[in-house]
Design a protein around this motif. Structure first.
Motif, short mmCIF file in Angstrom:
data_model
loop_
_atom_site.label_atom_id
_atom_site.label_comp_id
_atom_site.label_asym_id
_atom_site.label_seq_id
_atom_site.Cartn_x
_atom_site.Cartn_y
_atom_site.Cartn_z
N ASP B 101 8.15 1.77 3.77
CA ASP B 101 7.56 0.71 4.59
C ASP B 101 6.34 1.26 5.32
OD1 ASP B 101 6.88 -1.44 6.09
OD2 ASP B 101 8.68 -1.39 7.38
N LEU B 102 5.15 0.81 4.87
CA LEU B 102 3.91 1.35 5.42
C LEU B 102 3.72 0.99 6.89
CD1 LEU B 102 1.38 0.71 2.50
CD2 LEU B 102 3.05 2.54 2.78
N THR B 103 4.34 -0.12 7.32
CA THR B 103 4.14 -0.53 8.71
C THR B 103 4.78 0.48 9.67
OG1 THR B 103 6.14 -1.87 8.76
CG2 THR B 103 4.12 -2.97 8.07
N ALA B 104 5.69 1.30 9.14
CA ALA B 104 6.37 2.28 10.00
C ALA B 104 5.62 3.61 10.06
CB ALA B 104 7.79 2.51 9.49
N LEU B 105 4.54 3.75 9.26
CA LEU B 105 3.83 5.02 9.20
C LEU B 105 2.65 5.04 10.17
CD1 LEU B 105 3.66 5.71 5.35
CD2 LEU B 105 5.54 6.13 6.95
N ASP B 106 2.36 6.23 10.71
CA ASP B 106 1.15 6.34 11.53
C ASP B 106 -0.03 6.71 10.63
OD1 ASP B 106 1.17 9.08 11.09
OD2 ASP B 106 2.21 9.52 12.97
N GLU B 107 -1.23 6.75 11.19
CA GLU B 107 -2.43 6.97 10.40
C GLU B 107 -2.34 8.25 9.56
OE1 GLU B 107 -5.15 5.31 9.41
OE2 GLU B 107 -4.08 3.63 10.33
N ARG B 108 -1.82 9.31 10.15
CA ARG B 108 -1.74 10.57 9.43
C ARG B 108 -0.78 10.47 8.25
NH1 ARG B 108 1.28 14.97 9.28
NH2 ARG B 108 2.78 13.97 10.65
N GLN B 109 0.33 9.79 8.48
CA GLN B 109 1.30 9.61 7.39
C GLN B 109 0.77 8.68 6.31
OE1 GLN B 109 4.29 8.16 10.10
NE2 GLN B 109 5.57 9.98 9.82
N LEU B 110 -0.16 7.79 6.70
CA LEU B 110 -0.71 6.85 5.72
C LEU B 110 -1.71 7.51 4.77
CD1 LEU B 110 -1.37 3.59 7.76
CD2 LEU B 110 0.06 3.79 5.73
N ARG B 111 -2.31 8.62 5.21
CA ARG B 111 -3.39 9.21 4.41
C ARG B 111 -3.02 9.46 2.95
NH1 ARG B 111 -6.77 14.02 6.80
NH2 ARG B 111 -7.23 14.07 4.59
N PRO B 112 -1.89 10.12 2.68
CA PRO B 112 -1.56 10.31 1.26
C PRO B 112 -1.25 9.01 0.53
CG PRO B 112 0.18 11.15 2.69
CD PRO B 112 -0.96 10.81 3.57
N VAL B 113 -0.76 8.00 1.26
CA VAL B 113 -0.47 6.72 0.61
C VAL B 113 -1.77 6.07 0.17
CG1 VAL B 113 0.56 4.44 0.91
CG2 VAL B 113 1.52 6.41 2.12
N ARG B 114 -2.81 6.22 0.98
CA ARG B 114 -4.09 5.55 0.71
C ARG B 114 -4.71 6.02 -0.60
NH1 ARG B 114 -5.44 4.55 6.62
NH2 ARG B 114 -4.68 2.41 6.67
N GLN B 115 -4.33 7.19 -1.09
CA GLN B 115 -4.83 7.61 -2.39
C GLN B 115 -4.33 6.68 -3.49
OE1 GLN B 115 -4.23 11.85 -3.19
NE2 GLN B 115 -3.44 12.04 -1.12
N ARG B 116 -3.14 6.16 -3.29
CA ARG B 116 -2.49 5.42 -4.37
C ARG B 116 -2.60 3.91 -4.20
NH1 ARG B 116 2.87 6.75 -3.79
NH2 ARG B 116 2.40 7.70 -1.79
N LEU B 117 -3.20 3.49 -3.11
CA LEU B 117 -3.32 2.07 -2.78
C LEU B 117 -4.76 1.87 -2.33
CD1 LEU B 117 -1.92 -0.64 -2.02
CD2 LEU B 117 -1.37 0.39 0.17
N GLN B 118 -5.59 1.34 -3.21
CA GLN B 118 -7.03 1.37 -2.94
C GLN B 118 -7.65 -0.03 -2.94
OE1 GLN B 118 -9.70 3.68 -2.60
NE2 GLN B 118 -8.11 5.08 -1.91
N PRO B 119 -8.60 -0.27 -2.04
CA PRO B 119 -9.28 -1.56 -2.03
C PRO B 119 -10.56 -1.56 -2.87
CG PRO B 119 -9.86 -0.34 -0.06
CD PRO B 119 -8.98 0.56 -0.89
N VAL B 120 -10.90 -2.73 -3.40
CA VAL B 120 -12.24 -2.97 -3.97
C VAL B 120 -12.71 -4.29 -3.36
CG1 VAL B 120 -13.57 -3.48 -6.06
CG2 VAL B 120 -11.73 -1.80 -6.14
N PHE B 121 -13.88 -4.26 -2.71
CA PHE B 121 -14.32 -5.44 -2.00
C PHE B 121 -15.42 -6.18 -2.72
CE2 PHE B 121 -12.68 -2.72 1.51
CZ PHE B 121 -11.63 -3.54 1.86
N GLN B 122 -15.76 -7.35 -2.15
CA GLN B 122 -16.73 -8.25 -2.78
C GLN B 122 -18.13 -7.67 -2.88
OE1 GLN B 122 -16.98 -12.08 -0.94
NE2 GLN B 122 -18.80 -12.65 -2.07
N ASP B 123 -18.65 -7.22 -1.75
CA ASP B 123 -20.06 -6.86 -1.71
C ASP B 123 -20.26 -5.46 -2.25
OD1 ASP B 123 -22.64 -6.30 -1.22
OD2 ASP B 123 -22.54 -6.44 0.95
N PRO B 124 -20.79 -5.35 -3.47
CA PRO B 124 -20.88 -4.03 -4.09
C PRO B 124 -21.81 -3.09 -3.32
CG PRO B 124 -21.91 -5.69 -5.50
CD PRO B 124 -21.32 -6.41 -4.35
N TYR B 125 -22.85 -3.64 -2.69
CA TYR B 125 -23.75 -2.77 -1.95
C TYR B 125 -23.15 -2.40 -0.59
CZ TYR B 125 -27.08 -4.00 -5.54
OH TYR B 125 -27.69 -4.18 -6.74
N GLY B 126 -22.51 -3.42 0.04
CA GLY B 126 -21.96 -3.21 1.38
C GLY B 126 -20.85 -2.19 1.42
#
Ligand code: ADP
Ligand code: SF4
Ligand code: MG
Lengths: 292, 258
Positions: B101-126
């Motif tokens: 449960d990611l909501t239970a993790l703090d920022e430091r604990q989230l760091r390794p998770v963020r490698q495996r869960l990645q965003p791609v946003f609309q504005d390619p330049y932004g």
């Protein structure tokens, strides 16, 4: 950047001007409106109902609906008041007549008397665009130019607003030039369609003919890249190599030649001129009607 | 010349700079038990002050699956995406990813998770920094997670560019020297750097022209087939969503509707 573009908008009809961004759609629209940046040079004439449009009467005969409704409305006045003001300045109506006429114009686009007292920022995107449509048609222009009028609205609202736009044009006798990159919007709302690529009008004709039986390679490729209800899910879509030229980039031959699957030697050296073919105008050396 | 690129670009070859993982309470990077969803969102609520943007949303995404998310603008799609990514912490609810449960993790604990869960946003330049070369921006997540080395790093960047249909030579360019479609590919390349399992794609094709959209849709399909990725695909282009998705969720006023 836009070159040799000629087209007719028939009285009371809807013409969609389409193409990818950078094709010159908005530039063409703004040239008609006399709203080009100062460094642009223009040549050519705009005839409306057989008479040339002069800078003096352009504002009265050609109305504009932009993508962003807020840019067409004043933030400090209620929408009803803005329409009344336009009526008084153009048609010289009395304050009272203008007010009741504005009320009616807003009712015709589905805005209630209560909402007519709202300021633009208090209305939803769809309501705002309705108010702009009322403002643009209230002084019965000959031509209304709408530049991507629904792009910032959600899909369900888009169709409603386009239908309303078309209805109001029919009711006031205005022709509508609908600038849109969305071919499905053109398909359901336009009588004729003009497809632009790199500042050139590549194909013009009745919408259903052009979209169901395109004659030029660019229209064909554009249609092939769009999934439709009939495209099997998750199959790879047709793509074109390369990218559209950046505005201002010039080539010796046809601007589409570097990407065109049907390009021949001539395409790389000689610019095609617009010509009539069947009920279309096309700009392509090689397009021909299939012989049955 | 670039060194030859391995055919299955699934794993970063060597990563001597990788720190010994601290005591992160995380499941192994590969899928949970068979049948278990990769992502499981339960009763998600996102608020901005008194505005409730997401109001009790629940859905699952399984490994290799594309779930489409559609709905009018302002209905809460981006807020859902941000809450899944923990870029905006939800007011309540659970976001289970790989059974944690990611909501239970703090920022430091989230760091390794963020490698495996990645965003791609609309504005390619932004979403790319205008002042840094493409290759440095793709290298950044590798460096950040200790996966950069002088030998394997540049090779991995070239591989990522190649995987996303970009000539590796484009790596030395700045974002404004690329087209919108190329920029969006570079953004995807960066998202793929640390071999994610799930991409959250928020309107990834909305800023692109028709002839470039098809290319990105094809790329997403190819990457999914090659890497077994899962996607949450948000778009107002309903034909594109239908084309890509295994299942489609429709949202209105912060809730899922059927
Ligand atoms: N940063 C923010 N601060 C305040 N309200 C926000 C913020 N982001 C989104 N909202 C509000 O939350 C609601 C959902 O927005 P959003 O998630 O962006 O919808 P969508 O992506 O579906 O268009 C909207 O009412 C929007 O105005
Ligand atoms: S003129 Fe030649 S290059 Fe241009 S669209 Fe026609 S066939 Fe293609
Ligand atoms: Mg959004």
């Amino acid at each position: 950047m836009v070159r040799g573009v000629s087209f007719d908008v028939h009285t009371g009809e809807v013409l969609a001007l389409t193409g990818e961004s950078g094709a010159g759609k908005s530039l063409t629209a703004r040239a008609l409106l006399g709203m080009l940046p100062r460094e642009a040079t223009t040549d050519g004439t705009v005839l409306l109902r057989g008479t040339a449009v002069t800078p003096a009467d352009r504002g009265r005969r050609i109305a504009f609906v932009p993508q962003d409704a807020l840019s067409a409305l004043s933030p400090v006045h209620p929408v009803g008041e803005q329409i009344a003001l336009a009526l008084r300045s153009v048609q010289g109506l009395s304050r009272k007549d203008a007010r009741s006429r504005a009320q009616r114009a807003l009712a015709e686009v589905g805005i209630t008397a209560t909402a007519s007292r709202a300021h633009p920022h208090e209305l939803s995107g769809g309501m705002r665009q309705r108010a702009v449509i009322a403002l643009a048609t209230v002084n019965t222009p000959d031509l209304l130019i709408a530049d991507e009028p629904t792009t910032s609205l959600d899909p369900a609202t888009q169709d409603t607003v386009l239908t309303l736009l078309r209805e109001r044009c029919t009711a006031t006798g205005a022709s509508l030039l609908l600038v849109t990159h969305a071919l499905d919007a053109a398909r359901s709302h336009a009588d004729h369609i003009a497809v632009m690529y790199a500042g050139t009008l590549t194909e013009y004709g009745p919408t259903d003919h052009v979209l169901n039986r395109p004659l030029t390679p660019y229209t064909t490729a554009l249609l092939a890249s769009l999934p439709t209800a009939d495209t099997p899910p998750r199959t790879r879509l047709a793509t074109l190599p390369g990218r559209p030229p950046t505005p201002g980039e010039t080539t010796a031959g046809c601007a589409f030649a570097p990407r065109c699957p049907q390009a021949t030697d001539r395409c790389h050296t000689q610019q095609p001129e617009p010509r009539s073919l069947d009920n279309r105008i096309i700009t392509c050396h090689n397009a021909a009607l299939e012989t049955p | 010349m670039n060194p030859p690129v391995p055919a299955t670009p699934l794993i970063v070859a060597d990563s001597p700079a990788q720190p010994t993982p601290s005591a992160e309470p995380l499941a192994p990077p590969h899928a949970g038990p068979a049948g278990q969803p990769l992502l499981s969102v339960r009763d998600l609520v996102v608020r901005y002050g008194t505005t409730t943007a997401v109001d009790g949303v629940s859905f699952d995404i399984h490994a290799g699956e594309t779930v489409g998310l559609v709905g009018p603008s302002g209905c809460g799609k981006s807020s859902t995406a941000a809450a899944v990514l923990q870029l905006r912490r939800p007011h309540s609810g659970e976001v289970r990813f790989d059974d944690v449960d990611l909501t239970a993790l703090d920022e430091r604990q989230l760091r390794p998770v963020r490698q495996r869960l990645q965003p791609v946003f609309q504005d390619p330049y932004g979403s790319l920094s205008p002042r840094r070369r493409i290759r440095d921006q793709i290298a950044e997540p590798l460096r950040l997670h200790g996966r950069w080395s002088h030998s394997a790093g540049p090779r991995r960047v070239a591989e990522l560019l190649d995987m996303t249909g970009l000539n590796p030579a484009l790596g030395s360019r700045f974002p404004h020297e690329l087209s919108g479609g190329q920029c969006q590919r570079a953004g995807i390349a960066r998202a793929l750097a640390n071999t994610p399992r799930l991409l959250i794609l928020d309107e990834p094709i909305s800023a692109l022209d028709a002839s470039l959209r098809a290319g990105i849709l094809n790329l997403l399909l190819d990457l999914q087939d090659g890497l077994g990725l899962s996607y949450l695909f948000i778009s107002h282009d309903i034909t594109a969503v239908r084309h890509l998705s295994n299942r489609i969720l429709t949202m209105r006023d912060g809730r899922l509707v059927r």
